[in-house]
Enzyme design. Structure first.
Site, PDB file in Angstrom:
ATOM      1  N   ALA A 114      18.235  45.406  15.150  1.00  0.00           N
ATOM      2  CA  ALA A 114      18.047  43.942  15.676  1.00  0.00           C
ATOM      3  C   ALA A 114      19.053  43.609  16.710  1.00  0.00           C
ATOM      4  CB  ALA A 114      18.250  42.845  14.727  1.00  0.00           C
TER       5      ALA A 114
ATOM      6  N   ARG B  82      43.193  55.975  53.717  1.00  0.00           N
ATOM      7  CA  ARG B  82      42.946  57.207  53.502  1.00  0.00           C
ATOM      8  C   ARG B  82      42.672  58.091  54.977  1.00  0.00           C
ATOM      9  NH1 ARG B  82      43.210  62.349  51.944  1.00  0.00           N
ATOM     10  NH2 ARG B  82      41.364  63.237  51.009  1.00  0.00           N
TER      11      ARG B  82
ATOM     12  N   GLU C  33      25.002  40.715  25.791  1.00  0.00           N
ATOM     13  CA  GLU C  33      24.317  39.368  26.142  1.00  0.00           C
ATOM     14  C   GLU C  33      22.944  39.206  26.482  1.00  0.00           C
ATOM     15  OE1 GLU C  33      26.576  36.012  26.463  1.00  0.00           O
ATOM     16  OE2 GLU C  33      28.485  36.955  25.759  1.00  0.00           O
TER      17      GLU C  33
END
Length: 385
Positions: free
Chosen positions: A127, A269, A364
């Protein structure tokens, strides 16, 4: 518009996150724990109760102010926000949405101050998004209720002082009907917490199973009193609407951090005689991430305003959570791509955030559940039953 006090809270939180929490991220990842000094500082700042009304000792932020605060909290490891997130979110809101006035006065100040950490104990093995499989039961025995069952993946369970436990009190009811919410303190005989789960990411945010074996609680532990019997799942759903906007805002904060990390790396970079940010394909990745960030932030701000005025408390929260959680996943993936091999190495922030972000599309309410909520409400509004 935010008043000066709220702006000050947000500004101080921004400074704290960037000056104190961000430098501690590597330690949190290594130790799988939030340093005690950060917990004490968060409590002193009122972060354990920012969504709790002032009359109960909280800061009383409405949803529009809350998302602005959570944008700042989301900029660092999700474990920091998780430490007090349930107090303000799904656990604390069980009391705000369903408790009697006496219960609110007795317990919300403990939650708002950080004296108590609250946990939301709904999910079980069978559940989660669908309550039909809820097996935890509670039966009345005189002036007490006896609770039996097991909960899974419960956030903050290893350190929680109180659990908002959802149990079926009417065994003949189906789906979300006949479910009641109980407030169960950690020292209740028969309540035990399993070992911490070993997760893909979000180190320092602890989850665990919660076992309830003939746990006896007084009738006063029913959230909402006698009127709350059988109404627990409806309370949970109202809490989740608030929680979904909160998580969406958290995703925006993390997306901002990922964009910042990506831009900083692309600007420094060197490859092929120049910084990689001069390459158009890298610029495309940056542009797509910035667009996702802008769209997610605007959506969350709009949904929060509609939640506050009551005009949309269902579709909007699901749309925000669905889009923002998917968006931060895309932004995290691009951040790793921009970093190249370095982005796949432990110790590099974007590698950690890539793992952390994956959970947002699950808890959620999964992305698929949000799709169902949105579509069903649209059809219901069109007269389809």
């Amino acid at each position: 518009m935010l008043d000066d006090d709220v702006r000050q809270v947000i500004a101080s939180t921004r400074r704290f996150v960037r000056e104190r929490v961000v430098p501690a991220e590597a330690e949190i990842e290594r130790t799988d724990a939030i340093p005690p000094d950060l917990r004490r500082a968060a409590a002193a700042m009122g972060l354990f109760g920012f969504a709790v009304p002032e009359e109960y000792g909280g800061l009383g932020l409405d949803m529009s102010a809350e998302v602005q605060l959570v944008f700042e909290l989301g900029y660092t490891t999700p474990a920091f926000r998780s430490m007090f997130g349930t107090n303000n979110g799904i656990a604390g809101h069980v009391l705000l949405e369903g408790a009697t006035q006496e219960q609110k006065k007795a317990y919300l100040p403990l939650i708002a101050s950080g004296e108590w950490t609250a946990a939301f104990a709904l999910t079980e093995e069978n559940a989660g998004s669908d309550p039909a499989g809820l097996a935890t039961s509670a039966r009345r025995d005189g002036d007490e209720w006896v609770i039996n069952g097991a909960k899974r993946f419960i956030t903050n369970a290893p350190l929680a002082d109180v659990f908002m436990v959802f149990a079926r009190t009417d065994p003949g009811a189906e789906g979300g009907h006949g479910i009641t919410a109980f407030m169960v303190e950690r020292d209740a005989p028969g309540l035990s917490v399993g070992p911490k789960d070993h997760k893909m990411g979000q180190a320092g945010a602890w989850t665990a199973d919660v076992l309830l074996a003939d746990v006896r609680v007084p009738a006063s532990a029913v959230i909402g009193g006698e009127d709350g019997v059988g109404r627990g799942y409806a309370t949970a759903m109202r809490c989740l609407a608030h929680g979904r906007i909160h998580i969406a805002a958290l995703c925006v904060g993390l997306a901002q951090r990922l964009v910042d990390e990506s831009v900083a790396y692309a600007a420094t970079r060197v490859q092929g005689g120049g910084v990689i940010g001069t390459h158009q394909l890298v610029q495309g990745l940056l542009a797509d991430s910035a667009t996702d960030l802008y769209a997610a932030r605007a959506l969350v701000v709009d949904v929060a305003a509609r939640f506050d005025d009551g005009s949309d408390t269902r579709i909007g929260p699901s749309c925000a959570k669905y889009f923002a959680s998917e968006a931060v996943g895309r932004v995290a993936d691009r951040a790793v791509q921009i970093h190249g091999g370095a982005g796949y190495m432990r110790g590099v922030p974007v590698e950690r955030f890539y793992r952390d972000a994956r959970l947002f599309r699950i808890y959620e309410g999964t992305s698929q559940i949000q799709q169902i909520v949105i579509a069903r409400q649209l059809l219901r509004d069109a007269g389809v039953r």
